[in-house]
Scaffold this motif. Structure first.
Motif, mmCIF file in Angstrom:
data_model
loop_
_atom_site.group_PDB
_atom_site.id
_atom_site.type_symbol
_atom_site.label_atom_id
_atom_site.label_comp_id
_atom_site.label_asym_id
_atom_site.label_seq_id
_atom_site.Cartn_x
_atom_site.Cartn_y
_atom_site.Cartn_z
ATOM 1 N N ALA A 173 4.134 10.329 -10.341
ATOM 2 C CA ALA A 173 4.921 9.161 -9.937
ATOM 3 C C ALA A 173 4.065 7.889 -10.007
ATOM 4 N N ALA A 174 2.769 8.015 -9.780
ATOM 5 C CA ALA A 174 1.892 6.852 -9.949
ATOM 6 C C ALA A 174 1.875 6.421 -11.419
ATOM 7 N N VAL A 233 0.878 -1.168 0.000
ATOM 8 C CA VAL A 233 0.000 0.000 0.000
ATOM 9 C C VAL A 233 0.917 1.220 0.000
ATOM 10 N N ILE A 234 0.892 1.945 -1.115
ATOM 11 C CA ILE A 234 1.802 3.072 -1.336
ATOM 12 C C ILE A 234 0.991 4.361 -1.305
ATOM 13 N N VAL A 235 1.483 5.358 -0.606
ATOM 14 C CA VAL A 235 0.795 6.653 -0.544
ATOM 15 C C VAL A 235 1.736 7.747 -1.046
ATOM 16 N N VAL A 244 -4.208 1.948 -9.102
ATOM 17 C CA VAL A 244 -3.972 3.350 -8.720
ATOM 18 C C VAL A 244 -5.301 3.979 -8.325
ATOM 19 N N LEU A 245 -5.363 4.499 -7.115
ATOM 20 C CA LEU A 245 -6.555 5.224 -6.664
ATOM 21 C C LEU A 245 -6.182 6.701 -6.617
ATOM 22 N N VAL A 296 -1.050 -1.276 -4.449
ATOM 23 C CA VAL A 296 -2.017 -0.190 -4.643
ATOM 24 C C VAL A 296 -1.350 1.147 -4.308
ATOM 25 N N VAL A 297 -1.586 2.130 -5.166
ATOM 26 C CA VAL A 297 -1.042 3.471 -4.958
ATOM 27 C C VAL A 297 -2.195 4.437 -4.742
ATOM 28 N N ILE A 298 -2.121 5.206 -3.684
ATOM 29 C CA ILE A 298 -3.152 6.199 -3.364
ATOM 30 C C ILE A 298 -2.493 7.574 -3.409
#
Lengths: 200, 200
Positions: free
Chosen positions: A46-47, A33-35, A129-130, A160-162
């Motif tokens: 970057a996403a 889980v990436i923020v 990607v969210l 997942v990238v937020i």
């Protein structure tokens, strides 16, 4: 006199040995889980870079954009060319900086979240990607608890990238990898407008 | 009792009016010198995002990679599919974290810088990425003054992105847009290894 090239070689050899040891000790694979948060540029950008990297490996990507921009963006045009590997949902008739209808925004946010939830369980995707989810959280359009539960229940090996400024503290705590993009200098202050390929 | 939806509408209308005023006052176009620095993730990744955006608009990109990674990356595989729009130079036989030969590193860095200089004058390119240039500056493999002169002499409407930690102060001063990627949290600390689509 010490030989400069020799010293350099020794230093580099030490660095290499330390890196080899470090990398050797990292053995776990885990869906992260990436923020990407902060007030600087580069959060969504970057996403897209992670998306490009993933597509380069021939893996599939899911994208939910929670904030719909005013114009057709380069990234959207680009991703449309990869429809066999990329599934994009843009938050429908919904939330843009233009709308002034809270009830409609909330309905659109909830629909987008349902799409996200489905993607986070999709066995085919490598990365989801969210984009700008933090914005709808900030506006309380969807409950944070629901997002946290959704992340807990995601497929364990899915990344997942937020993105979005003002990531809530609880989300940062739940994440594995958090980067703050900090604005050091911005040309907007000098009257430069948003430009093709840079802002959109 | 004030109507919550009405208050929301008024607030959103005020924000929209302020944004319209702000954007309306930005009228200059300018090729930007963009720096992504800091110890966090996302410096090169955000550059790839800008590349994707630029390709989405059908514009051409030049890339010089000053540090050659150990493995084949997703972004490189991906960009090779766009050879008609992307020109990549990877710093030859040269600088990786593996080498222990300073003279060879310097020669490779100088050759890469010459490629960069040529790209910065190429009338066909919309964006040039000088990936990890800050690293070779940090090692004094190329003189900072030469890089600053090269940037001064670039085609005025060309955008250039320079990545790498420890951007020198003078480069930050010369840049238009500077973002510091700040590490908030990293899974490496918990024994998670570099993973496909994320680190490479």
């Amino acid at each position: 006199m010490p030989d400069l090239d020799e010293l350099h070689r020794e230093k580099k050899a030490r660095i290499k040995a330390a890196k080899d040891r470090l990398y050797g000790s990292k053995t776990r694979e885990k869906g992260l889980v990436i923020v990407h948060t902060g007030t600087g540029k580069g959060k969504s950008t970057a996403a897209w870079g992670l998306v490009m990297r993933t597509l380069g490996h021939g893996r599939k990507v899911g994208i939910v954009q929670f904030v719909k921009g005013r114009r057709e963006t380069g990234e959207r045009r680009f991703l449309e060319r990869f429809s066999e590997l990329v599934e994009i949902r843009v938050m429908g008739q919904g939330f843009t900086w233009e709308t002034q209808d809270r009830a409609r925004d909330i309905a659109a946010a909830r629909a987008a979240l349902a799409e996200a939830e489905r993607m986070l369980r999709d066995p085919e995707l490598h990365l989801v990607v969210l984009d700008e989810l933090n914005i709808v959280l900030r506006y309380d359009y969807v409950p944070l608890t629901e997002v946290l539960t959704m992340l807990e229940n995601k497929r364990p090996d899915l990344h997942v990238v937020i993105t979005g400024r003002n990531a809530p503290r609880e989300l940062v705590e739940a994440a594995d990898l958090v980067t703050e993009m900090r604005l050091v200098k911005h040309p907007f202050r000098e009257g430069v407008k948003a430009q093709i390929g840079i802002e959109y």
